[in-house]
Design a protein around this motif. Sequence first.
Motif, PDB file in Angstrom:
ATOM      1  N   LYS A 169      18.051   4.787   2.306  1.00 49.66           N
ATOM      2  CA  LYS A 169      18.499   4.250   1.012  1.00 49.66           C
ATOM      3  C   LYS A 169      20.015   4.294   0.915  1.00 49.66           C
ATOM      4  CE  LYS A 169      17.751   4.790  -3.975  1.00 49.66           C
ATOM      5  NZ  LYS A 169      16.999   5.550  -5.013  1.00 49.66           N
ATOM      6  N   ARG A 173      22.728   1.101   0.946  1.00 54.33           N
ATOM      7  CA  ARG A 173      23.654   0.917  -0.175  1.00 54.33           C
ATOM      8  C   ARG A 173      25.116   1.039   0.251  1.00 54.33           C
ATOM      9  NH1 ARG A 173      22.100   4.991  -3.072  1.00 54.33           N
ATOM     10  NH2 ARG A 173      23.827   6.368  -2.468  1.00 54.33           N
ATOM     11  N   GLY A 210       4.354   0.359  -4.485  1.00 53.24           N
ATOM     12  CA  GLY A 210       5.563   0.781  -5.175  1.00 53.24           C
ATOM     13  C   GLY A 210       5.367   2.103  -5.881  1.00 53.24           C
ATOM     14  N   GLU A 360      10.140   1.974  -8.238  1.00 50.25           N
ATOM     15  CA  GLU A 360      10.476   1.031  -7.175  1.00 50.25           C
ATOM     16  C   GLU A 360       9.311   0.062  -7.003  1.00 50.25           C
ATOM     17  OE1 GLU A 360      13.214   3.255  -3.962  1.00 50.25           O
ATOM     18  OE2 GLU A 360      11.157   4.001  -4.023  1.00 50.25           O
ATOM     19  N   GLU A 363       6.661  -3.470  -1.859  1.00 49.16           N
ATOM     20  CA  GLU A 363       7.383  -4.363  -0.951  1.00 49.16           C
ATOM     21  C   GLU A 363       6.434  -4.827   0.147  1.00 49.16           C
ATOM     22  OE1 GLU A 363      10.477  -5.143  -1.471  1.00 49.16           O
ATOM     23  OE2 GLU A 363      11.284  -3.582  -2.772  1.00 49.16           O
ATOM     24  N   SER A 365       6.111  -7.661   3.603  1.00 51.80           N
ATOM     25  CA  SER A 365       6.694  -8.662   4.503  1.00 51.80           C
ATOM     26  C   SER A 365       5.657  -9.718   4.845  1.00 51.80           C
ATOM     27  CB  SER A 365       7.193  -7.982   5.785  1.00 51.80           C
ATOM     28  OG  SER A 365       8.289  -7.133   5.516  1.00 51.80           O
ATOM     29  N   ARG A 400      11.083  -0.374   3.267  1.00 49.32           N
ATOM     30  CA  ARG A 400      11.318  -1.088   2.013  1.00 49.32           C
ATOM     31  C   ARG A 400      12.793  -1.449   1.849  1.00 49.32           C
ATOM     32  NH1 ARG A 400      10.715   4.243   0.837  1.00 49.32           N
ATOM     33  NH2 ARG A 400      11.993   5.250  -0.763  1.00 49.32           N
ATOM     34  N   PHE A 401      13.685  -0.677   2.453  1.00 53.63           N
ATOM     35  CA  PHE A 401      15.111  -0.976   2.316  1.00 53.63           C
ATOM     36  C   PHE A 401      15.491  -2.192   3.161  1.00 53.63           C
ATOM     37  CE2 PHE A 401      14.589   3.648   1.704  1.00 53.63           C
ATOM     38  CZ  PHE A 401      14.823   3.657   0.341  1.00 53.63           C
ATOM     39  N   ARG A 403      13.448  -4.685   3.674  1.00 59.28           N
ATOM     40  CA  ARG A 403      12.917  -5.829   2.923  1.00 59.28           C
ATOM     41  C   ARG A 403      13.833  -6.188   1.760  1.00 59.28           C
ATOM     42  NH1 ARG A 403       7.896  -2.534   3.532  1.00 59.28           N
ATOM     43  NH2 ARG A 403       6.838  -3.320   5.382  1.00 59.28           N
ATOM     44  N   ARG A 404      14.402  -5.180   1.110  1.00 61.94           N
ATOM     45  CA  ARG A 404      15.280  -5.458  -0.033  1.00 61.94           C
ATOM     46  C   ARG A 404      16.584  -6.120   0.387  1.00 61.94           C
ATOM     47  NH1 ARG A 404      14.290   0.367  -3.011  1.00 61.94           N
ATOM     48  NH2 ARG A 404      12.059   0.051  -3.360  1.00 61.94           N
TER      49      ARG A 404
END
Length: 456
Positions: A169, A173, A210, A360, A363, A365, A400-401, A403-404
Amino acid sequence: MTLFDETLGLLRILVRNACVNDLTPDSGGEVRNADALEDFFAAEIAAGRDSGAVTVQRLEPRPGRTSIIITVRGHDPDADPLTFLGHTDVVPVDAEHWTRDPFGAVTEGTGEDARIYGRGTVDMLGLTAPMAAVTREVAREAVSGRPPRGTLTFVGVADEEARGGLGAKWLAREHPDALDWRNCVSETGGSHLPVSDGTDAVVVTVGEKGAAQRRLHVTAEPGHGSQPWGRELAVAKIAEVARRIVEFTPEVSRDPLWSGFVSAFRFSPEIEAALLTSPEEDDYRAFGELARYAHAVSHLTVAPTVLSAGGAINVLPSSAYLELDIRTLPGQTDDDVDAELRRALGDLADEVRFERLICEPAEVSPVDSALYRAIGETVGEFFPDAAVVPVLSAGGTDLRFARRLGGVGYGFALNTRSRSLADVNAQLHAHDEHLFLDDLRLTLEAYRSLVHRFVG
């Protein structure tokens, strides 16, 4: 020494380093595994430093919480890249319930029964080690003048077990360009389903539920514990909140991932119809040992986990709260969750205050990406008659990061035909956690094949 021997040796080191994440900021100590991984790649890093063929980065948001990134540069800038996301932390152990040293990395048994014991052997050092070994093999080729077509990256990431706040995460970021997030592989996938007619099916994890954690607050009249008569009691009220939450059953998922999972088992038309429309609790028994998992991925799940009220035994508390671990399905929003909770509480809902904690979205794919197709082809190489079944993870991963940030991410390893999804799930965070060496060997070969197929 064979590549498998190198992989097993690295796995032993990673387990013995005991990078235990107890969810506090100064736990983990993943720097130990980052050091071990840098040592593992030392020759390739040194040989590729001047040309840039192989590079290393170490990043940490807090002392000791180190993530390491090894990149093997591809020769074709237009080729698809591939990133292995392997985490290096493990969850705590209850040592008195282990019959082996949880950080001894001892091997026992022979042949098909040979296994290695230790915290993290399944989650997920037993995947991180072969990811690193295959990447090092490609790095050796690269520094010899034979780079891959596409760029291959290995990440030994910290803090996955605490939802990545000091790991993936934070990297996504603060350092999104430190690695390529477009095509990522992480945990778990690759186990088999007990199909009712005896045919084979292998799962690939394409998404995860999530999080929508809640703290539900109630208030009541305080007073002396010696005189409870006629008072509204906070403890009684929060107990009723918990009872209604536990007895509430949300509607079954309409997502294609659920219907595809059900169809893979080849149940009778009657059982399949029940599971896809309005299943009763007993209907899930058709999944056998996977009943709990099947229920989890077919519903919004709401689990009461923390209860707090009062502090002194002779005082009637004026407030109480209940914490809920809520896992959402794809497409469900926080407002949807609150609406479901209000439905569960009924006429009590207006007396309860909802506090949102970690939230969250789920997510997922797509199953039509180049990487998913390559994974499917890899499964077919080892299990030609197996169906490939995309599934949802009931828990969370670092994927998930990716994918985001616009990438795709899949949970993929490979297990022997006898290893079911239930077998693998049973080892996650378990006492006497262990990995069969045949599964380690098969995962290593599957990763080699996937890398060859996808990045050349």
